[in-house]
Design an enzyme around this catalytic site. Structure first.
Site, PDB file in Angstrom:
ATOM      1  NE  ARG A   1     -10.317   2.967   2.632  1.00 39.63           N
ATOM      2  CZ  ARG A   1      -9.451   2.260   1.883  1.00 39.63           C
ATOM      3  NH1 ARG A   1      -9.869   1.205   1.204  1.00 39.63           N
ATOM      4  NH2 ARG A   1      -8.176   2.590   1.846  1.00 39.63           N
TER       5      ARG A   1
ATOM      6  CD  GLU B   1     -12.033  -2.938   6.368  1.00 35.04           C
ATOM      7  OE1 GLU B   1     -10.787  -3.038   6.412  1.00 35.04           O
ATOM      8  OE2 GLU B   1     -12.641  -2.640   5.343  1.00 35.04           O
TER       9      GLU B   1
ATOM     10  CG  HIS C   1      -9.398  -4.089   3.111  1.00 35.88           C
ATOM     11  ND1 HIS C   1      -9.651  -2.959   3.830  1.00 35.88           N
ATOM     12  CD2 HIS C   1      -8.940  -3.648   1.907  1.00 35.88           C
ATOM     13  CE1 HIS C   1      -9.355  -1.882   3.127  1.00 35.88           C
ATOM     14  NE2 HIS C   1      -8.916  -2.286   1.938  1.00 35.88           N
TER      15      HIS C   1
HETATM   16  C1  DGY Z   1      -5.909   0.890  -0.321  1.00 29.69           C
HETATM   17  O1  DGY Z   1      -4.752   0.923  -0.760  1.00 29.69           O
HETATM   18  O2  DGY Z   1      -6.504   1.906  -0.035  1.00 29.69           O
HETATM   19  C2  DGY Z   1      -6.569  -0.435  -0.180  1.00 29.69           C
HETATM   20  O3  DGY Z   1      -7.780  -0.381   0.421  1.00 29.69           O
HETATM   21  C3  DGY Z   1      -5.665  -1.411   0.532  1.00 29.69           C
HETATM   22  O4  DGY Z   1      -4.790  -1.820  -0.414  1.00 29.69           O
END
Ligand code: DGY
Length: 323
Positions: free
Chosen positions: A242, A271, A289
């Site tokens: 993240r 983002e 992402h």
């Molecule tokens: C999630 O699932 O948390 C990812 O970051 C996106 O697929």
């Protein structure tokens, strides 16, 4: 009995939308335009279930003011740091996620970033596309060897382990990791990995550092200026976890000063905003992402949400209940 009313906040794989339409009274977002805070709040007052994705924000304020009709948020994604879990719980809203099915693809993207940044794949691609390649020469775009190096993993959950496996068995790397709780050394050795006691110890010995811990308050800016300065100057940082796990301003400063050699990033603090100073750097590889972005995984994620909300409305325990 009437079917539960559900809202899907973004476009999903067509096969999953078809199953949702069969089972529920579903409103799809056919334009695929993100909903704003007011629209999400309205959805909480209107629908029995809201199915958000990791880019829809549900802070505590969204659960305040006015009655809530929504009984379950069936999140399309494993990460749930975009939802204020305590506030959801307080309002009696169940939250589910989609663990397990995106492990391999996210680990693959981490490996893609590691290889791309170490071997200067992004720079080379940009050069060829710009028509700037003048031919082979011994000193051209010389990168860093990957095989046999040491990788440090922060967070040894499913994705951290899958990444360790790729690094150790695919690239002969030594793998060390930091994890909040102790991992049985036998289990760690299945991935060719060894647990160290602190994040700092991992940073100090690693040629590559890859982040695989959850986002949210507990890990916010885990990689801050001080920790970045603990990395070797020739080391690379990979982040597929993240954006908020890294202090982005501190990372940019470290990259600009050459305190570390480069970074491969799939996630960012705000983002889809990616700071201009980051985009200007050649020693970074930047992806939008894409960790779980394969047909197989995105369909599997969608079907997990279907299973979760089906169980919930059938009066069973949703298999991936977070709260
Ligand atoms: C999630 O699932 O948390 C990812 O970051 C996106 O697929």
């Amino acid at each position: 009995m009437s079917k539960p009313r559900i809202l899907v906040t973004r476009r999903w794989p067509a096969s999953v939308e078809a199953v949702l339409a069969e089972r529920f009274d579903v409103t799809l977002n056919t334009d695929d335009v993100a909903l704003d805070a007011a629209q999400l709040r309205e959805a909480l007052s209107t629908y029995d279930a809201v199915l958000p994705t990791v880019s829809d924000r549900f802070p505590a304020s969204l659960f305040e003011g006015g009655a809530i009709q929504t009984k379950i948020l069936g999140n399309f994604g494993v990460g749930f740091n975009h939802i204020d879990i305590a506030a959801a719980k307080e309002k009696g809203v169940v939250v589910t996620n989609t663990p397990g099915v995106l492990t391999d693809c996210t680990a693959d993207i981490a490996m893609l970033l590691l290889l791309s940044v170490a071997r200067r794949g992004g720079e080379g691609e940009r050069e060829v596309r710009a028509g700037g390649w003048t031919g082979w020469r011994p000193t051209h775009l010389v990168g860093t060897k990957v095989t046999g190096k040491t990788v440090g993993i922060i967070g040894f959950g499913r994705i951290g382990r899958a990444f360790a496996q790729r690094c150790h068995f695919g690239f002969g790397m030594d793998v060390v990791f930091y994890n909040r709780s102790a991992i049985d050394p036998m289990e760690a050795s299945r991935y060719g990995a060894m647990q160290l006691q602190t994040v700092e110890e991992v940073l100090e010995v690693s040629d590559f550092v890859s982040l695989h811990c959850p986002g949210g308050t507990e890990n916010k800016h885990l990689m801050n200026a001080e920790r970045l300065s603990r990395m070797k100057p020739e080391a690379f940082l990979i982040n597929t976890a993240r954006g908020d796990v890294v202090d982005e301003a501190a990372l940019i400063a470290a990259l600009e000063r050459g305190t570390i050699r480069g970074a491969g990033l799939d996630v960012y603090e705000a983002e889809p905003h990616v700071p201009e100073r980051l985009r200007a750097l050649d020693n970074v590889v930047l992806l939008p992402h894409l960790g779980s972005a394969t047909e197989e995984t995105r369909s599997a994620m969608g079907m997990k949400v279907v299973d979760n909300i089906t169980a919930f409305f059938d009066g069973r325990e949703p298999p991936d209940r977070v709260v």
